[in-house]
Design a protein around this motif. Structure first.
Motif, mmCIF file in Angstrom:
data_model
loop_
_atom_site.group_PDB
_atom_site.id
_atom_site.type_symbol
_atom_site.label_atom_id
_atom_site.label_comp_id
_atom_site.label_asym_id
_atom_site.label_seq_id
_atom_site.Cartn_x
_atom_site.Cartn_y
_atom_site.Cartn_z
ATOM 1 N N GLN A 84 -14.039 -5.770 0.818
ATOM 2 C CA GLN A 84 -14.913 -5.007 0.631
ATOM 3 C C GLN A 84 -14.590 -3.720 1.360
ATOM 4 N N MET A 85 -14.341 -3.762 2.786
ATOM 5 C CA MET A 85 -13.869 -2.597 3.497
ATOM 6 C C MET A 85 -12.723 -1.809 2.820
ATOM 7 N N LEU A 86 -11.859 -2.343 2.227
ATOM 8 C CA LEU A 86 -10.650 -1.889 1.579
ATOM 9 C C LEU A 86 -11.141 -1.149 0.350
ATOM 10 N N HIS A 87 -11.942 -1.860 -0.458
ATOM 11 C CA HIS A 87 -12.691 -1.116 -1.622
ATOM 12 C C HIS A 87 -13.195 0.222 -1.214
ATOM 13 N N THR A 88 -14.244 0.138 -0.317
ATOM 14 C CA THR A 88 -14.653 1.557 0.121
ATOM 15 C C THR A 88 -13.822 2.544 0.840
ATOM 16 N N ALA A 89 -12.753 2.095 1.697
ATOM 17 C CA ALA A 89 -11.603 2.954 2.007
ATOM 18 C C ALA A 89 -10.717 3.541 1.004
ATOM 19 N N LEU A 90 -10.548 2.833 0.008
ATOM 20 C CA LEU A 90 -9.378 3.169 -0.831
ATOM 21 C C LEU A 90 -9.798 3.961 -2.077
ATOM 22 N N VAL A 91 -11.001 4.031 -2.410
ATOM 23 C CA VAL A 91 -11.702 4.561 -3.447
ATOM 24 C C VAL A 91 -11.086 6.075 -3.600
ATOM 25 N N GLU A 111 -8.374 7.404 -2.825
ATOM 26 C CA GLU A 111 -6.852 7.294 -3.019
ATOM 27 C C GLU A 111 -6.433 6.831 -4.378
ATOM 28 N N ASN A 112 -7.476 6.484 -5.213
ATOM 29 C CA ASN A 112 -7.160 5.927 -6.746
ATOM 30 C C ASN A 112 -6.919 4.529 -6.558
ATOM 31 N N ILE A 113 -7.191 3.707 -5.527
ATOM 32 C CA ILE A 113 -6.551 2.411 -5.404
ATOM 33 C C ILE A 113 -7.892 1.638 -5.395
ATOM 34 N N HIS A 114 -8.010 0.667 -6.800
ATOM 35 C CA HIS A 114 -9.161 -0.041 -6.776
ATOM 36 C C HIS A 114 -8.985 -1.330 -6.162
ATOM 37 N N VAL A 115 -10.026 -1.870 -5.712
ATOM 38 C CA VAL A 115 -9.982 -3.030 -5.143
ATOM 39 C C VAL A 115 -11.163 -4.072 -5.592
ATOM 40 N N ALA A 116 -11.140 -5.313 -6.144
ATOM 41 C CA ALA A 116 -12.007 -6.133 -6.860
ATOM 42 C C ALA A 116 -11.927 -7.281 -6.442
ATOM 43 N N GLN A 117 -13.187 -7.836 -6.154
ATOM 44 C CA GLN A 117 -13.192 -9.319 -6.069
ATOM 45 C C GLN A 117 -13.715 -10.286 -7.133
ATOM 46 N N LEU A 118 -12.995 -11.252 -7.643
ATOM 47 C CA LEU A 118 -13.499 -12.260 -8.692
ATOM 48 C C LEU A 118 -13.901 -13.405 -8.012
ATOM 49 N N ILE A 119 -15.350 -13.830 -8.370
ATOM 50 C CA ILE A 119 -15.831 -15.252 -7.838
ATOM 51 C C ILE A 119 -15.708 -16.110 -8.758
ATOM 52 N N VAL A 120 -15.181 -17.372 -8.653
ATOM 53 C CA VAL A 120 -14.920 -18.333 -9.743
ATOM 54 C C VAL A 120 -16.118 -19.477 -9.026
ATOM 55 N N LEU A 150 0.733 -1.119 -0.086
ATOM 56 C CA LEU A 150 0.012 0.070 0.162
ATOM 57 C C LEU A 150 0.999 1.356 0.001
ATOM 58 N N PRO A 151 1.995 1.575 0.658
ATOM 59 C CA PRO A 151 2.677 2.459 0.666
ATOM 60 C C PRO A 151 3.229 2.837 -0.337
ATOM 61 N N GLY A 152 3.550 1.906 -1.370
ATOM 62 C CA GLY A 152 4.141 2.119 -2.897
ATOM 63 C C GLY A 152 2.989 2.473 -4.028
ATOM 64 N N MET A 153 1.774 1.907 -3.680
ATOM 65 C CA MET A 153 0.806 2.470 -4.235
ATOM 66 C C MET A 153 0.536 3.799 -4.140
ATOM 67 N N ARG A 154 0.382 4.194 -2.778
ATOM 68 C CA ARG A 154 0.116 5.666 -2.675
ATOM 69 C C ARG A 154 1.164 6.483 -3.172
ATOM 70 N N THR A 155 2.387 6.058 -3.087
ATOM 71 C CA THR A 155 3.441 6.813 -3.836
ATOM 72 C C THR A 155 3.276 7.159 -5.317
ATOM 73 N N LEU A 156 2.846 5.857 -5.975
ATOM 74 C CA LEU A 156 2.296 5.959 -7.380
ATOM 75 C C LEU A 156 1.138 6.660 -7.578
ATOM 76 N N GLY A 157 0.454 7.042 -6.638
ATOM 77 C CA GLY A 157 -0.981 7.487 -6.818
ATOM 78 C C GLY A 157 -2.104 6.894 -7.616
ATOM 79 N N GLN A 158 -1.672 5.312 -7.593
ATOM 80 C CA GLN A 158 -2.699 4.306 -8.197
ATOM 81 C C GLN A 158 -2.255 3.108 -7.778
ATOM 82 N N GLY A 159 -3.426 2.067 -7.860
ATOM 83 C CA GLY A 159 -3.135 0.704 -7.705
ATOM 84 C C GLY A 159 -4.142 -0.115 -7.891
ATOM 85 N N THR A 160 -3.924 -1.476 -7.933
ATOM 86 C CA THR A 160 -5.075 -2.299 -7.986
ATOM 87 C C THR A 160 -4.670 -3.584 -7.043
ATOM 88 N N LEU A 161 -5.871 -4.066 -6.146
ATOM 89 C CA LEU A 161 -5.724 -5.202 -5.441
ATOM 90 C C LEU A 161 -6.863 -6.003 -5.838
#
Length: 227
Positions: free
Chosen positions: A164-171, A173-182, A123-134
């Protein structure tokens, strides 16, 4: 150039998604316990012209996991995308009435504590980039608990809640969190759940950046006896 990090890398979906992100221009960091296995995957990706390196780490060892992700960022460039998708162990699959409190220690460490460790490492590195995806990849028991695989169902539910909590908290900061259900098995013959189809879907979740939970295909009706 930024890095896509995969925890934990395998020869099916893992290789397909590493190839997909690599061909899009990302360097690739592969994490798994077996260095020999990682070396084989790196060699395969090298034939495709993809820059990749393997880092040996057990997801149940927080220090090793953190160290591997930090070293990958130092070697390959800042980590912009992390995918957490290790396959649960067979001993997590006890029926609910045979599951003790002690039986939950490893599943929770595997599916909750390890993702938290990964996020805190990158997360610190993504914040430095100003973007990220989890990206989090789970089976159907993450959203429809199944009594025959109680440990995984409970642990996946915890992982889902955390993501899901991360998704809400990081929006903001331009850090996207997504879950894929297979919901079912990953198979080369599956229209929607082949490694290549899932790789394209996961790459799309990174680029489209819309919504939290997505499905590879519709969940089967439990009355039909499907898992």
């Amino acid at each position: 150039m930024t890095t896509y990090a995969l925890v934990r890398a395998g020869p099916g979906l893992g290789l397909a998604i590493a190839r997909r992100f690599g061909k899009a221009g990302h360097t690739v960091a592969l994490l798994s316990r077996d260095q020999g296995h990682l070396d084989d995957l790196v060699a395969t990706l090298d034939t495709d012209g993809i820059q990749a390196r393997g880092y040996s780490a057990d997801v149940l060892d927080p220090d090793a996991l953190t160290g591997a992700l930090h070293t990958a960022a130092e070697n390959l460039g800042p980590i912009e995308i992390v995918q957490y998708s290790p396959v649960p162990r067979a001993d997590f699959m006890k029926p609910v009435l045979q599951t003790t409190a002690a039986d939950l220690d490893a599943p929770l460490a595997f599916s909750v504590k390890a993702p938290v460790t990964c996020v805190n490492a990158v997360l610190p590195g993504m914040r430095t980039l100003g973007q990220g995806t989890l990206l989090f990849v789970n089976g159907g028991s993450a959203v429809r608990p199944k009594g025959s695989v109680a440990g995984t169902s409970i642990a996946f539910a915890g992982e889902s809640a955390y993501a899901q909590m991360l998704h809400t908290a990081l929006v903001p900061e331009n850090i996207h969190v997504a879950q894929l259900i297979v919901p079912g098995a990953i198979s080369p013959d599956s229209e929607h759940s082949s490694p290549e189809a899932l790789a394209d879907l996961l790459y799309g979740l990174h680029t489209d950046r819309k919504g939290f939970r997505h499905y590879a295909e519709p969940m089967p009706d439990p009355q039909d006896g499907a898992p």
